[in-house]
Design an enzyme around this catalytic site. Structure first.
Site, mmCIF file in Angstrom:
data_model
loop_
_atom_site.group_PDB
_atom_site.id
_atom_site.type_symbol
_atom_site.label_atom_id
_atom_site.label_comp_id
_atom_site.label_asym_id
_atom_site.label_seq_id
_atom_site.Cartn_x
_atom_site.Cartn_y
_atom_site.Cartn_z
ATOM 1 N N HIS A 1 -3.275 1.289 6.886
ATOM 2 C CA HIS A 1 -3.394 1.018 5.456
ATOM 3 C C HIS A 1 -3.625 2.360 4.778
ATOM 4 O O HIS A 1 -4.292 3.231 5.333
ATOM 5 C CB HIS A 1 -4.563 0.072 5.195
ATOM 6 N N HIS B 1 -5.815 1.395 -4.005
ATOM 7 C CA HIS B 1 -4.928 0.862 -2.969
ATOM 8 C C HIS B 1 -4.449 -0.531 -3.347
ATOM 9 O O HIS B 1 -5.000 -1.173 -4.234
ATOM 10 C CB HIS B 1 -5.644 0.847 -1.611
ATOM 11 N N CYS C 1 0.817 -1.221 0.000
ATOM 12 C CA CYS C 1 0.000 0.000 0.000
ATOM 13 C C CYS C 1 0.849 1.269 0.000
ATOM 14 O O CYS C 1 0.597 2.192 -0.776
ATOM 15 C CB CYS C 1 -1.002 -0.006 1.146
#
Length: 178
Positions: free
Chosen positions: A137, A149, A85
């Site tokens: 994240h 993502h 990510c």
């Protein structure tokens, strides 16, 4: 917004909203969220607001979208090997000469906080990891309540909606670097 993009966003939202993962996963597989079904529709460049959106933001979003479908790779920072990510952010922001922190936590700490209502394309959106207290994240906002993502192991770079109940629940905040 053109009709194809609007239809794609609606289909994406519905498919993401109604998907869930019922299989038992190892902790490393539970990075971020339940896997959504694959779409056969190719994602198109979003329509940018008519305000003075910088060329840097357009370049970041363009490179972000070009990498949809690339494999997830822990520690990955390139299209050739895949992305994690924060590696996706590291790569796309290098395209405009920005040297970004390499982890989601460092990105969250270093960026300028902004509200969800003031997001612009290329801003970063952050989420808590429900399985680990200290990990975050991160995704790249592309407009129309959508972000891109690298969700986790065995799952490619993809789009998601900030309106998805999972992401609404674990949303931590947004940061601006431009």
């Amino acid at each position: 917004m053109n009709k194809r993009l609007h239809l794609f966003l609606i289909i994406s939202f519905l498919m993401t909203f109604f998907s869930c993962s019922g299989r038992n996963q190892l902790p490393s597989d539970k990075h971020i969220p339940p896997q959504a079904p694959k779409l056969n529709t190719k994602y198109q460049q979003p329509s940018f607001p008519k305000n003075n959106l910088s060329n840097q933001r357009k370049i970041i979003v363009s490179h972000t979208i070009k990498n949809i479908g690339r494999p997830y790779q822990w520690g990955g920072t390139s299209p050739a090997t895949g992305f994690d990510c924060s590696g996706l952010i590291f790569y796309t922001h290098q395209k405009v000469g920005l040297n970004m922190p390499r982890t989601a936590t460092a990105l969250f700490k270093a960026g300028k906080p902004i509200s969800k209502q003031h997001l612009n394309p290329a801003d970063l959106v952050f989420f808590k990891n429900p399985n680990a207290n200290k990990t975050l994240h991160v995704g790249i906002y592309i407009g129309d309540d959508m972000f891109v993502h690298a969700p986790g192991k065995n799952r490619p770079v993809t789009t998601a909606s900030l309106n998805n109940p999972y992401f609404r629940r674990y949303y931590l905040g947004s940061r601006r670097y431009l």
